[in-house]
Every structure is written in structure tokens, then in C-alpha cells.
Design a protein around this motif. Structure first.
Motif, mmCIF file in Angstrom:
data_model
loop_
_atom_site.group_PDB
_atom_site.id
_atom_site.type_symbol
_atom_site.label_atom_id
_atom_site.label_comp_id
_atom_site.label_asym_id
_atom_site.label_seq_id
_atom_site.Cartn_x
_atom_site.Cartn_y
_atom_site.Cartn_z
ATOM 1 N N ALA A 27 1.032 -1.302 0.241
ATOM 2 C CA ALA A 27 -0.070 0.197 0.048
ATOM 3 C C ALA A 27 0.846 1.392 0.014
ATOM 4 N N ALA A 28 2.106 1.282 0.886
ATOM 5 C CA ALA A 28 2.780 2.468 0.958
ATOM 6 C C ALA A 28 3.583 2.806 -0.304
ATOM 7 N N ALA A 29 4.105 1.618 -0.880
ATOM 8 C CA ALA A 29 4.749 1.665 -2.384
ATOM 9 C C ALA A 29 3.768 2.182 -3.359
ATOM 10 N N GLU A 30 2.811 1.768 -3.433
ATOM 11 C CA GLU A 30 1.882 2.030 -4.443
ATOM 12 C C GLU A 30 1.217 3.713 -4.460
ATOM 13 N N LYS A 31 1.113 3.865 -3.043
ATOM 14 C CA LYS A 31 0.733 5.310 -2.829
ATOM 15 C C LYS A 31 1.967 6.306 -3.294
ATOM 16 N N PHE A 32 3.029 6.058 -2.954
ATOM 17 C CA PHE A 32 4.445 6.555 -3.177
ATOM 18 C C PHE A 32 4.444 6.931 -4.784
ATOM 19 N N LEU A 33 4.388 5.620 -5.461
ATOM 20 C CA LEU A 33 4.506 5.847 -6.957
ATOM 21 C C LEU A 33 3.369 6.809 -7.428
ATOM 22 N N GLY A 34 2.073 6.668 -7.136
ATOM 23 C CA GLY A 34 0.924 7.345 -7.436
ATOM 24 C C GLY A 34 1.102 8.762 -7.432
ATOM 25 N N THR A 35 2.063 9.057 -6.367
ATOM 26 C CA THR A 35 2.570 10.656 -6.140
ATOM 27 C C THR A 35 3.356 11.256 -7.220
ATOM 28 N N LEU A 36 3.989 10.534 -8.010
ATOM 29 C CA LEU A 36 5.197 10.773 -8.719
ATOM 30 C C LEU A 36 4.693 11.211 -10.347
ATOM 31 N N ASP A 37 5.521 11.868 -10.769
ATOM 32 C CA ASP A 37 5.238 12.247 -12.322
ATOM 33 C C ASP A 37 6.131 11.234 -13.135
ATOM 34 N N GLU A 38 5.869 11.244 -14.409
ATOM 35 C CA GLU A 38 6.509 10.148 -15.001
ATOM 36 C C GLU A 38 8.096 10.127 -15.022
ATOM 37 N N GLY A 39 8.680 11.254 -14.978
ATOM 38 C CA GLY A 39 9.992 11.584 -14.843
ATOM 39 C C GLY A 39 10.697 11.115 -13.547
ATOM 40 N N GLN A 40 9.827 11.102 -12.493
ATOM 41 C CA GLN A 40 10.239 10.740 -11.140
ATOM 42 C C GLN A 40 10.121 9.244 -11.327
ATOM 43 N N LYS A 41 9.129 8.864 -11.673
ATOM 44 C CA LYS A 41 8.908 7.409 -11.869
ATOM 45 C C LYS A 41 10.144 6.479 -12.336
ATOM 46 N N ALA A 42 10.487 7.324 -13.664
ATOM 47 C CA ALA A 42 11.655 6.709 -14.280
ATOM 48 C C ALA A 42 13.035 6.588 -13.457
ATOM 49 N N LYS A 43 13.110 7.366 -12.435
ATOM 50 C CA LYS A 43 14.301 7.311 -11.556
ATOM 51 C C LYS A 43 13.827 6.239 -10.172
ATOM 52 N N ALA A 44 12.771 6.182 -9.763
ATOM 53 C CA ALA A 44 12.498 5.508 -8.708
ATOM 54 C C ALA A 44 12.295 4.079 -8.943
ATOM 55 N N LYS A 45 11.480 3.633 -10.009
ATOM 56 C CA LYS A 45 11.246 2.489 -10.423
ATOM 57 C C LYS A 45 12.482 1.788 -11.070
ATOM 58 N N ILE A 46 12.637 0.512 -10.883
ATOM 59 C CA ILE A 46 13.973 -0.321 -11.286
ATOM 60 C C ILE A 46 13.518 -1.533 -11.317
ATOM 61 N N PRO A 47 13.755 -2.334 -12.356
ATOM 62 C CA PRO A 47 13.357 -3.952 -12.510
ATOM 63 C C PRO A 47 13.810 -4.619 -11.395
ATOM 64 N N PHE A 48 12.972 -5.402 -11.051
ATOM 65 C CA PHE A 48 13.322 -6.437 -9.782
ATOM 66 C C PHE A 48 14.617 -7.251 -10.138
ATOM 67 N N ALA A 49 14.626 -7.592 -11.468
ATOM 68 C CA ALA A 49 16.043 -8.456 -11.715
ATOM 69 C C ALA A 49 17.391 -7.801 -11.832
ATOM 70 N N SER A 50 17.036 -6.419 -11.690
ATOM 71 C CA SER A 50 18.473 -5.580 -11.873
ATOM 72 C C SER A 50 19.394 -5.993 -10.812
ATOM 73 N N ASP A 51 20.518 -5.647 -11.421
ATOM 74 C CA ASP A 51 21.879 -5.859 -10.429
ATOM 75 C C ASP A 51 21.810 -4.687 -9.242
ATOM 76 N N GLU A 52 21.250 -3.861 -9.572
ATOM 77 C CA GLU A 52 21.122 -2.564 -8.616
ATOM 78 C C GLU A 52 20.454 -2.986 -7.363
ATOM 79 N N ARG A 53 19.731 -4.077 -7.327
ATOM 80 C CA ARG A 53 18.816 -4.273 -6.191
ATOM 81 C C ARG A 53 19.965 -4.798 -4.954
ATOM 82 N N GLY A 54 20.991 -5.282 -5.298
ATOM 83 C CA GLY A 54 21.978 -5.931 -4.230
ATOM 84 C C GLY A 54 23.051 -4.790 -4.367
ATOM 85 N N ASN A 55 22.991 -3.609 -4.831
ATOM 86 C CA ASN A 55 23.960 -2.638 -4.567
ATOM 87 C C ASN A 55 24.155 -1.926 -3.372
#
Length: 334
Positions: A27-55
Motif C-alpha cells: 500500500a505504501a509503495a503504490e501510494k508513493f508511486l502514485g504521487t510521482l510524475d513520469e520523470g520521477q517514476k523513471a528514476k524511482a522504479k527499477i526492474p526487480f531482476a536488476s543488479d542494482e537491487r543488491g548494490n
């Protein structure tokens, strides 16, 4: 910025404490993403399989994700609500105080560009609520909260908190000790053990400058130093469990209780507590608590022993690796 951060936390909606952790996180993640514009979402959203998740990093650096300073007030409040979905009241207080310390450092070092609380970033990995796995991270200098969810389970390691200054020397926050529990409980335990003649609790007179696992993406067991709980009296074991609960207790009770149950199931008697360095206040020290499934390390050596790092790692569960394996195995069994 630090005033905005604190106000944002006070504005957190009540739903987080009313829902189970997994549902609250979704619920908190969906609410947070719902407040963002497309440019902000492009920064905040990262694929789950991305190597960045363990960075995993707790040092000051540029980070992937959306920084707080690029958010509006309602977006910052939603970002802080994401922390609220996982952290306990004590954990939330420590997190906000750690961010406040960035402002303290900015003043002490006269470097507000480098020490900027607006640089804490939020990342959402995958799709919130995806049963196959998704995650979120709130990270910046001296704060790394990593939450992974899959198949109804939740993982909260690696979990890192740091404090610089460990004790604020002057200014409006003079005397603030964000990680006082992590330090004082451990020092009391080692002092009690030494008074009882258990000298093996101290494995070195010199403390390493840093936690040994550092920013390693995978934590493995370190040398078995110090004294096992099996050689402690009942009161000493209770003190050790209390210290461990300071780390697990950063998170909501439903999460902390499950993690503590896992630690106890693996065997309290096999947990070792080891101390290195001086045992008096303001003397450099390092300690670690290591059991069959986990490791907790703390070091206070830098800046004349006024700079604490305190981390909790799970050998199999960091970044939800155990949850994801179990989920895949369950899918194959169906």
C-alpha cells in the motif's frame, strides 16, 4: 530539509500500523508511486531482476533511485510512509535522527553540498504486491533499509544504521546519541562478562577500523571469536538477547518477532559475542554477534571513537534470497 523530513514523518498515515507488513509495504509503495510524475517514476522504479537491487552502500555517494530533494512535500511524506510500513517506532526515530545528523555534519564540516539530507533516495524494484518478488530500498549516508517481499514473506536485511557524530559535541543537537543502545548494551555485556572472569569475550586489544563485512553484497560467517552463549550465565544470555533485539527491533514487531524466532531456532547456545578494543566510554571498540544464520557487527573507531557503524546481515536471507528460493521451489512443487 531536516525540518521537512521530520514533518513528513509526523504526517505518515495510520494505515501502516493497521496492516500486516507485506500489505502495508504494498500500500505504501503504490501510494508513493502514485504521487510521482513520469520523470520521477523513471528514476524511482527499477526492474526487480536488476543488479542494482543488491548494490548495498552506506557511504556518501551518488545512488540510483529518486532522492528526497527532488520530491515535493506530499511525495516526501509518502516516501517516509514507506519506511513506516517496515520500521518500529524506535527504528523510525533512529532513521530520522540519522538523517538529521547529515545537517549536523554540514554545519560541523561547513560543507552543506556534500552533507545533504536531501540525497537520501527511494527505489522501488519490480511491481509492488507481485507475489513472485518485489522490493524497496531507502538509502543514503549511514542508512540502508532493504526490504524484499515474495510469496507472502518479508526480508529486511542487510540492515545498516550509522551515526556520525556518535555523540553530537555542540549545537542544537548537543548530546544526541542515535545509536546509544547498540553501544551501551554491548559495553555493559562485555564489562559484565569480564567481571565474571570470562576474559575470552575480548578477542583483541585493538579494534579494526571498520565492520569487516563492509559493503559486501553477500555476508559470510567470520572467524568464531569471543565467547559462546553456552558459556554464559542465564542473565548474561538474557543481556545478549536484549542486544540482538536492538537490531531486530528496528522493525515492526511482526517482522522482528519472526526474525528473532529464526535466530533462536538456529540455537542460542551457538551464538558468539566478541569484543575488540577498549571497554570504557570514548575508547575505540568493535564487537560482533554471530550465530548459525546471522551476523551483527558494530565499530566505533573513526573520528576519535565518535563514529558508529552497526549492521545486521543474514547469511541466507540478505536481499530476500531465501524467500525467493523458497518461492521458486514452491512453484515447481505445484
Amino acid at each position: 530539509m531536516k525540518t521537512l523530513l521530520i514533518c513528513a514523518f509526523l504526517a505518515v498515515p495510520a494505515f501502516a500500523g493497521d496492516l500486516p507488513p507485506a500489505a502495508a509495504a504494498t500500500a505504501a509503495a503504490e501510494k508513493f508511486l502514485g504521487t510521482l510524475d513520469e520523470g520521477q517514476k523513471a528514476k524511482a522504479k527499477i526492474p526487480f531482476a536488476s543488479d542494482e537491487r543488491g548494490n548495498f552502500h552506506y557511504t556518501p555517494r551518488d545512488r540510483a533511485g529518486l532522492p528526497l530533494k527532488e520530491m515535493k512535500d506530499d511525495q516526501r511524506a509518502a516516501a517516509m510512509a514507506l519506511l513506516d510500513s517496515a520500521l518500529s517506532e524506535k527504528g523510525k526515530l533512529k532513521a530520522t535522527q540519522i538523517m538529521t545528523l547529515e545537517g549536523v555534519l554540514a554545519e560541523l564540516e561547513n560543507n552543506p553540498t556534500f552533507r545533504d539530507a536531501g540525497k537520501y533516495t527511494v527505489s522501488i524494484f519490480g511491481t509492488p504486491g507481485d507475489d513472485a518478488g518485489w522490493a524497496w530500498r531507502f538509502e543514503g549516508h549511514h542508512l540502508s533499509v532493504n526490504v524484499t517481499l515474495a510469496g507472502g514473506g518479508i526480508s529486511v536485511t542487510p540492515s545498516f544504521l550509522g551515526a556520525n557524530p556518535a555523540s553530537v559535541p555542540r549545537g542544537p543537537h548537543e548530546g544526541l546519541r542515535v545509536l546509544a543502545e547498540e553501544e551501551d548494551l554491548a559495553r555493559t555485556l562485555v564489562t559484565t562478562l569480564l567481571a565474571a572472569g570470562k576474559s575470552t569475550a575480548v578477542f583483541s586489544d585493538a579494534a579494526p577500523r571498520e565492520i569487516l563485512t563492509g559493503e559486501n553484497r553477500t555476508a559470510t560467517a567470520l572467524d568464531p571469536v569471543g565467547i559462546p552463549a553456552s558459556e554464559m550465565k542465564e542473565t548474561q544470555q538474557a543481556a545478549l538477547i536484549h542486544l540482538i533485539s536492538t537490531y531486530t527491533g528496528r522493525y515492526r514487531s511482526a517482522i522482528a518477532d519472526a526474525d528473532m524466532a529464526k535466530i533462536k531456532k538456529a540455537g542460542i547456545a551457538e551464538i558468539r559475542f566478541g569484543w575488540a578494543g577498549g571497554t570504557k566510554r570514548n575508547e575505540p571498540y568493535y564487537y560482533r554477534i554471530q550465530g548459525p544464520t546471522f551476523l551483527m557487527e558494530s565499530a566505533n573507531v573513526q573520528n576519535q571513537a565518535n563514529h558508529i557503524h552497526a549492521v545486521w546481515r543474514d547469511f541466507e536471507g540478505d536481499f530476500g534470497r531465501d524467500l525467493l528460493r523458497e518461492h521458486v521451489a514452491a512453484d515447481h512443487a505445484e
